[in-house]
Design an enzyme around this catalytic site. Structure first.
Site, mmCIF file in Angstrom:
data_model
loop_
_atom_site.group_PDB
_atom_site.id
_atom_site.type_symbol
_atom_site.label_atom_id
_atom_site.label_comp_id
_atom_site.label_asym_id
_atom_site.label_seq_id
_atom_site.Cartn_x
_atom_site.Cartn_y
_atom_site.Cartn_z
ATOM 1 N N LYS A 23 0.645 0.345 14.941
ATOM 2 C CA LYS A 23 2.031 0.270 15.402
ATOM 3 C C LYS A 23 2.350 -0.949 16.287
ATOM 4 O O LYS A 23 3.527 -1.288 16.465
ATOM 5 C CB LYS A 23 2.391 1.536 16.204
ATOM 6 C CG LYS A 23 2.449 2.773 15.349
ATOM 7 C CD LYS A 23 3.714 2.787 14.511
ATOM 8 C CE LYS A 23 3.767 3.903 13.510
ATOM 9 N NZ LYS A 23 3.861 3.477 12.139
ATOM 10 N N HIS A 63 0.855 -1.190 0.000
ATOM 11 C CA HIS A 63 0.000 0.000 0.000
ATOM 12 C C HIS A 63 0.888 1.236 0.000
ATOM 13 O O HIS A 63 1.647 1.470 0.943
ATOM 14 C CB HIS A 63 -0.902 0.029 1.236
ATOM 15 C CG HIS A 63 -2.041 -0.942 1.160
ATOM 16 N ND1 HIS A 63 -3.127 -0.907 2.013
ATOM 17 C CD2 HIS A 63 -2.275 -1.969 0.311
ATOM 18 C CE1 HIS A 63 -3.975 -1.866 1.694
ATOM 19 N NE2 HIS A 63 -3.483 -2.534 0.672
ATOM 20 N N TYR A 91 -9.385 5.797 6.359
ATOM 21 C CA TYR A 91 -9.571 6.289 7.733
ATOM 22 C C TYR A 91 -10.615 7.404 7.665
ATOM 23 O O TYR A 91 -10.375 8.448 7.054
ATOM 24 C CB TYR A 91 -8.264 6.869 8.276
ATOM 25 C CG TYR A 91 -7.261 5.823 8.708
ATOM 26 C CD1 TYR A 91 -6.435 5.171 7.792
ATOM 27 C CD2 TYR A 91 -7.127 5.486 10.055
ATOM 28 C CE1 TYR A 91 -5.516 4.215 8.195
ATOM 29 C CE2 TYR A 91 -6.202 4.536 10.472
ATOM 30 C CZ TYR A 91 -5.407 3.909 9.542
ATOM 31 O OH TYR A 91 -4.496 2.966 9.959
ATOM 32 N N TYR A 130 3.636 6.827 9.558
ATOM 33 C CA TYR A 130 2.854 5.621 9.241
ATOM 34 C C TYR A 130 3.744 4.517 8.674
ATOM 35 O O TYR A 130 3.580 3.343 9.008
ATOM 36 C CB TYR A 130 1.739 5.974 8.247
ATOM 37 C CG TYR A 130 0.602 4.979 8.248
ATOM 38 C CD1 TYR A 130 -0.513 5.168 9.056
ATOM 39 C CD2 TYR A 130 0.643 3.836 7.455
ATOM 40 C CE1 TYR A 130 -1.559 4.250 9.079
ATOM 41 C CE2 TYR A 130 -0.389 2.911 7.472
ATOM 42 C CZ TYR A 130 -1.489 3.130 8.283
ATOM 43 O OH TYR A 130 -2.514 2.207 8.302
ATOM 44 N N PRO A 188 -4.831 0.984 18.410
ATOM 45 C CA PRO A 188 -4.567 0.439 17.076
ATOM 46 C C PRO A 188 -4.586 1.463 15.933
ATOM 47 O O PRO A 188 -4.229 1.122 14.812
ATOM 48 C CB PRO A 188 -5.690 -0.590 16.881
ATOM 49 C CG PRO A 188 -6.774 -0.162 17.807
ATOM 50 C CD PRO A 188 -6.121 0.524 18.955
HETATM 51 C C1 LIG Z 1 -7.825 -7.498 18.857
HETATM 52 C C2 LIG Z 1 -6.516 -6.852 18.547
HETATM 53 C C3 LIG Z 1 -6.375 -6.129 17.364
HETATM 54 C C4 LIG Z 1 -5.155 -5.550 17.072
HETATM 55 N N1 LIG Z 1 -5.045 -4.811 15.932
HETATM 56 C C5 LIG Z 1 -3.845 -4.271 15.632
HETATM 57 C C6 LIG Z 1 -3.666 -3.532 14.435
HETATM 58 O O1 LIG Z 1 -4.599 -3.328 13.671
HETATM 59 N N2 LIG Z 1 -2.428 -3.047 14.152
HETATM 60 C C7 LIG Z 1 -1.336 -3.273 14.995
HETATM 61 O O2 LIG Z 1 -0.198 -2.883 14.664
HETATM 62 N N3 LIG Z 1 -1.488 -3.936 16.128
HETATM 63 C C8 LIG Z 1 -2.707 -4.452 16.461
HETATM 64 N N4 LIG Z 1 -2.862 -5.135 17.608
HETATM 65 C C9 LIG Z 1 -1.701 -5.278 18.445
HETATM 66 C C10 LIG Z 1 -0.832 -6.425 17.984
HETATM 67 O O3 LIG Z 1 -1.624 -7.551 17.753
HETATM 68 C C11 LIG Z 1 0.202 -6.665 19.068
HETATM 69 O O4 LIG Z 1 0.935 -5.472 19.257
HETATM 70 C C12 LIG Z 1 1.145 -7.803 18.744
HETATM 71 O O5 LIG Z 1 0.451 -9.029 18.765
HETATM 72 C C13 LIG Z 1 2.277 -7.833 19.755
HETATM 73 O O6 LIG Z 1 3.021 -9.014 19.604
HETATM 74 P P1 LIG Z 1 3.630 -9.730 20.885
HETATM 75 O O7 LIG Z 1 4.351 -10.913 20.373
HETATM 76 O O8 LIG Z 1 4.344 -8.731 21.703
HETATM 77 O O9 LIG Z 1 2.371 -10.156 21.768
HETATM 78 P P2 LIG Z 1 1.243 -11.240 21.453
HETATM 79 O O10 LIG Z 1 0.967 -11.328 20.023
HETATM 80 O O11 LIG Z 1 0.115 -10.911 22.377
HETATM 81 O O12 LIG Z 1 1.922 -12.607 21.885
HETATM 82 C C14 LIG Z 1 2.113 -12.940 23.248
HETATM 83 C C15 LIG Z 1 2.038 -14.433 23.389
HETATM 84 O O13 LIG Z 1 2.324 -14.750 24.759
HETATM 85 C C16 LIG Z 1 1.479 -15.790 25.167
HETATM 86 N N5 LIG Z 1 1.366 -15.715 26.630
HETATM 87 C C17 LIG Z 1 0.758 -14.760 27.355
HETATM 88 N N6 LIG Z 1 0.889 -14.997 28.656
HETATM 89 C C18 LIG Z 1 1.606 -16.156 28.766
HETATM 90 C C19 LIG Z 1 2.056 -16.926 29.851
HETATM 91 N N7 LIG Z 1 1.822 -16.553 31.112
HETATM 92 N N8 LIG Z 1 2.755 -18.057 29.604
HETATM 93 C C20 LIG Z 1 3.014 -18.440 28.309
HETATM 94 N N9 LIG Z 1 2.600 -17.734 27.240
HETATM 95 C C21 LIG Z 1 1.911 -16.604 27.458
HETATM 96 C C22 LIG Z 1 0.177 -15.554 24.444
HETATM 97 O O14 LIG Z 1 -0.562 -16.748 24.295
HETATM 98 C C23 LIG Z 1 0.658 -14.988 23.105
HETATM 99 O O15 LIG Z 1 0.720 -15.959 22.084
HETATM 100 C C24 LIG Z 1 -4.069 -5.696 17.957
HETATM 101 C C25 LIG Z 1 -4.219 -6.426 19.135
HETATM 102 C C26 LIG Z 1 -5.426 -6.987 19.440
HETATM 103 C C27 LIG Z 1 -5.567 -7.739 20.736
#
Ligand SMILES: Cc1cc2nc3c(=O)[nH]c(=O)nc-3n(C[C@H](O)[C@H](O)[C@H](O)COP(=O)(O)OP(=O)(O)OC[C@H]3O[C@@H](n4cnc5c(N)ncnc54)[C@H](O)[C@@H]3O)c2cc1C
Length: 391
Positions: free
Chosen positions: A297, A75, A201, A385, A293
């Protein structure tokens, strides 16, 4: 109790945890990834969709994903819809960069596949994770699906366990920063053709709406709602009626509709914890910071953190540079605070405020028309962005 010895124990096998494990593997550092969800659940939980330029480079250059280039959609800009008309902001023209629409579920599939192919020690579907002795010889204990307790001993434990992190509470002393917003997003997936080639948006008197894409036949859309909104109270007719009202205008834009196949309410919150390291425990991704969101980011910050962390851990564990970890928090947070500001700025520019005052509406419209009418304004949005270039 079985005991495994490894160099890095990673709590959380989402994008941050898996990408870190992959980058460490490339540097010859072994790790164990522990996650309490099942792979099938993570692969089907819809979340982020937009990757910054550097996130795509990281996936491709590290060998984690080729598909992002062939199956993702590049995009070159976004549409800002206000005053009933679409205004295109051309990122390529203003900063020579693009973003990629490539869902987080696909990022996870690619990373999981890559680590599995490379013989990674990945343990999903566990429970009862506990982290011990982070200032001495750290270890993580957990219970597997058969009820057997395991222990993983490591030199470093990484908390990549998302926004409900158990690891961040072990950082002591710690400082936490919060910003609450008085609204949330109602997000839904629908079986419909694309309404636009790039994200739209929308700021309207009824509040914010976002039209995003997933595939040719499935789309992802959002609209601003009350923080305590119940998704089950929204019928398909009510959802589309609200989306039509918010995106109505006098140009040739047509909102394409279809069956709603999933709906949920996304919390809206900014959070940062510092420091991101305590002894032999380090935090990455949502465990240390979350953003609303609006600026897309969250996933990008998680990947940016582990790019820095992998480099720092390589220096600490392979080159015996024990001081390498000292600079991690500062390096990671310099990007995080830029992203916090960007997300806050996009949010406050596009959402209806709690008071819904005339002053705020007119101020937002003033800002939006400056943004699309000025080279400097458009470049400001485009650079934030697509993501600030990493060092
Ligand atoms: C509904 C939703 C929509 C989103 N939309 C956007 C978007 O449009 N754009 C954007 O940039 N970001 C978005 N985000 C944010 C984005 O998804 C997160 O920033 C991203 O997933 C971060 O990655 P992470 O690996 O840090 O955490 P996560 O993806 O949350 O991964 C963490 C992992 O740790 C595991 N875990 C948690 N606690 C424990 C434990 N005690 N023991 C073992 N494992 C554990 C979980 O099962 C999970 O798989 C959204 C988030 C949500 C919830």
């Amino acid at each position: 109790m079985s005991t495994t010895r490894t160099r890095v124990a990673i709590v959380g096998g989402g994008p941050a945890g898996l990408m870190l494990s992959h980058l460490l593997h490339l540097s010859g550092i072994e790790s164990v990834v522990l996650d309490h969800r099942e792979v099938a659940e993570i692969e089907t939980t819809h979340r982020a969709g937009i990757l910054e330029r550097d996130a795509v480079r990281l996936l491709v250059d590290s060998g984690a994903s080729e598909r992002v280039l062939t199956e993702g959609d590049r995009h070159g800009g976004i549409h800002l819809r206000f005053g009933g008309v679409n205004h295109h902001v051309d990122f390529e023209r203003h900063v020579g960069a693009s973003v990629w629409l490539y869902p987080q579920t696909e990022v996870f599939v690619d990373l999981h596949r890559t680590r599995t192919r490379d013989g990674g020690d990945l343990r999903y579907g566990i429970s009862g994770t506990q982290v011990h002795d982070v200032t001495g010889s750290p270890r993580v204990t957990y219970v597997d699906a058969e009820g057997v307790t395991h222990e993983v001993r490591a030199e470093i434990v990484v908390g990549a366990d998302g926004s409900r992190s158990i690891c961040r509470a072990l950082v002591d002393p710690r400082k936490q920063y919060f910003r609450e917003y008085p609204f949330a997003w109602f997000g839904f997936l629908c079986e419909a053709p694309k309404s636009a080639d790039e994200l739209v948006y929308t700021r309207s008197e009824r509040g914010f709406a976002l039209i995003s894409q997933r595939t040719e036949d499935v789309q992802r859309m959002y609209f601003q709602c009350d923080a305590g909104e119940d998704p089950t109270a929204w019928s398909e007719d009510r959802i589309w009626s609200e989306m039509h009202a918010r995106t109505a205008g006098h140009d040739d834009f047509v909102l394409r509709t279809g069956p709603v196949i999933e709906k949920s309410v996304l919390p809206f919150r900014s959070f940062v914890q510092t420091p991101m390291r305590h002894g032999n425990l380090v935090l990455a991704g949502d465990a240390a910071h979350t953003v609303p969101p609006t600026g897309a980011k969250g996933l990008n910050l998680a990947l940016a953190d582990v790019r820095v962390l992998a480099e720092v851990l390589e220096r600490a564990l392979v080159k015996d540079d024990a001081a390498a970890l000292d600079g991690y928090t500062e390096r990671a947070l310099s990007r995080v605070w830029k992203a916090q500001h960007f997300s806050y700025w996009m949010t406050t520019m596009l959402h209806r405020t709690a008071e819904g005052s005339d002053f705020d509406e007119l101020r937002q419209l003033g800002e939006l028309s400056w943004l699309v009418g000025s080279e400097a304004g458009s470049a400001y949005l485009a650079e934030g962005y697509t993501g600030w270039p990493s060092r």
